[in-house]
Write an enzyme that holds these catalytic residues in place. Structure first.
Site, PDB file in Angstrom:
ATOM      1  CG  HIS A  67      -5.950   1.811   5.454  1.00  0.00           C
ATOM      2  ND1 HIS A  67      -5.509   2.799   6.306  1.00  0.00           N
ATOM      3  CD2 HIS A  67      -4.900   0.972   5.266  1.00  0.00           C
ATOM      4  CE1 HIS A  67      -4.233   2.569   6.607  1.00  0.00           C
ATOM      5  NE2 HIS A  67      -3.843   1.471   6.002  1.00  0.00           N
ATOM      6  N   GLY A 117       2.456   2.686  10.692  1.00  0.00           N
ATOM      7  CA  GLY A 117       3.354   3.813  10.512  1.00  0.00           C
ATOM      8  C   GLY A 117       4.063   4.260  11.775  1.00  0.00           C
ATOM      9  CD  GLU A 167      -3.278  -2.103   7.521  1.00  0.00           C
ATOM     10  OE1 GLU A 167      -2.152  -2.085   7.018  1.00  0.00           O
ATOM     11  OE2 GLU A 167      -4.110  -1.216   7.313  1.00  0.00           O
ATOM     12  CG  ASN A 185      -1.830   1.197   1.289  1.00  0.00           C
ATOM     13  OD1 ASN A 185      -1.975   1.925   0.301  1.00  0.00           O
ATOM     14  ND2 ASN A 185      -2.441   1.407   2.440  1.00  0.00           N
ATOM     15  CD1 TRP A 186       3.518   1.056  -2.916  1.00  0.00           C
ATOM     16  CD2 TRP A 186       3.410   2.192  -4.836  1.00  0.00           C
ATOM     17  NE1 TRP A 186       4.197   0.333  -3.847  1.00  0.00           N
ATOM     18  CE2 TRP A 186       4.149   1.006  -5.047  1.00  0.00           C
ATOM     19  CE3 TRP A 186       3.209   3.050  -5.905  1.00  0.00           C
ATOM     20  CZ2 TRP A 186       4.696   0.670  -6.282  1.00  0.00           C
ATOM     21  CZ3 TRP A 186       3.745   2.726  -7.140  1.00  0.00           C
ATOM     22  CH2 TRP A 186       4.489   1.543  -7.329  1.00  0.00           C
ATOM     23  CE  LYS A 187      -0.361   3.348   4.727  1.00  0.00           C
ATOM     24  NZ  LYS A 187      -0.295   3.527   6.187  1.00  0.00           N
ATOM     25  N   GLY A 199       2.996  -1.292   4.289  1.00  0.00           N
ATOM     26  CA  GLY A 199       2.986   0.146   4.082  1.00  0.00           C
ATOM     27  C   GLY A 199       4.332   0.666   3.631  1.00  0.00           C
ATOM     28  N   GLY A 200       5.034   1.353   4.536  1.00  0.00           N
ATOM     29  CA  GLY A 200       6.286   2.020   4.189  1.00  0.00           C
ATOM     30  C   GLY A 200       7.323   1.138   3.536  1.00  0.00           C
ATOM     31  CD  GLU A 253      -3.191   5.690   6.498  1.00  0.00           C
ATOM     32  OE1 GLU A 253      -2.121   5.397   7.053  1.00  0.00           O
ATOM     33  OE2 GLU A 253      -3.354   5.664   5.260  1.00  0.00           O
ATOM     34  CB  SER A 309       5.274  -1.373  11.645  1.00  0.00           C
ATOM     35  OG  SER A 309       4.816  -0.044  11.865  1.00  0.00           O
TER      36      SER A 309
END
Length: 263
Positions: free
Chosen positions: A106, A184, A178, A13-15, A243-244, A108, A222
């Site tokens: 999600h 994050g 999640e 997930n590049w967001k 994610g990251g 967010e 994470s």
């Protein structure tokens, strides 16, 4: 019931990242790694979720990968079809562009954009009706976990969608657990805690649908190469929503290897 026979998924997930040139470089590097160190498609499904304006270009780039890597939309409109809805992208438009997968729920989206049960259910209903596979995200806050409500919250989020999912459509849903406090932050649920929640989700799904034992349940929050092997060893963790770490081709490839090696 163990989900160890389920082919795992690893989805990046590049967001709201990166810029186009860096996205092209990232895909190129990942494709090269797949050529150099193959990950059998039968051992692990792979996907990346770029920003909406990059869906087409990323998908086109991935067509020449040595194995399937699916392009996943990060969001979908609660409005179906076509019409005067400025800024919206419907499930039908995604399907028309050969995008077959979408993230829904999600944290967010739930928190920053105030997406409630009604909005999420409309998105899921439209996505499934259009023939998309939904990666449905669930998870609890730190306060909810510390107050002993984690399982109740997560299972309620699963039950929330049952009203709009038809019996045969459950096979087109992937669950991504999640814990919000681990997204994050660098914090990760221990493999034991993650497995316990995944087993509880599996139990809940099995009560809702006959597809429950076969549904993939991914862990997010994470996920890194350093913890991927331990997470992959858990019987009810069937992959990762990354994610990251998915913004680094080598890290993402290592995570995918960890889950592929469990098969």
């Amino acid at each position: 019931m163990s989900g160890s026979a389920i082919t795992p998924w690893v989805i990046g997930n590049w967001k709201m990242n990166p810029v186009q040139a860096e996205a092209q470089q990232l895909v190129s590097e990942f494709k090269t790694l797949l050529e150099q160190q193959a990950i059998d498609a039968a051992q692990c499904h792979l996907g990346v979720a770029p920003v909406a304006i990059a869906l087409g270009s990323v998908q086109e780039q991935l067509k020449t990968a040595v194995r399937p890597v699916y392009t996943v939309a990060q969001d979908v409109s609660r409005i179906a079809g076509l019409g005067a809805y400025t800024g919206e992208v419907s499930a039908e438009l995604l399907k028309d562009s050969q995008i077959g997968f979408v993230l829904v729920g999600h944290s967010e989206r739930r928190e920053i954009f105030a997406e409630n049960v009604q909005i999420l259910n409309a998105k899921i209903q439209n996505a499934l009706a259009a023939g998309l596979t939904v990666i449905y995200c669930v998870g609890e806050s730190l306060q909810q976990r510390e107050s002993g409500q984690a399982e109740q919250v997560v299972l309620q989020q699963i039950c929330d969608i049952a009203a709009v999912v038809e019996a045969e459509q459950w096979q087109n849903i992937v669950i991504a657990y999640e814990p919000i406090w681990a997204i994050g932050t660098g914090k990760t649920a221990s493999p034991e805690d993650a497995q316990a929640m995944h087993a509880k989700i599996r139990e809940g799904l099995t009560q809702l649908t006959s597809y429950g034992p076969q549904m993939a349940i991914l862990y997010g929050g994470s996920v890194k190469p350093e913890n991927a092997v331990e997470l992959a060893a858990c019987p009810d963790i069937n992959g990762a929503l990354v994610g990251g770490a998915s913004l680094n081709a080598a890290s993402f490839h290592q995570i995918a290897q960890a889950f592929a090696n469990t098969q």
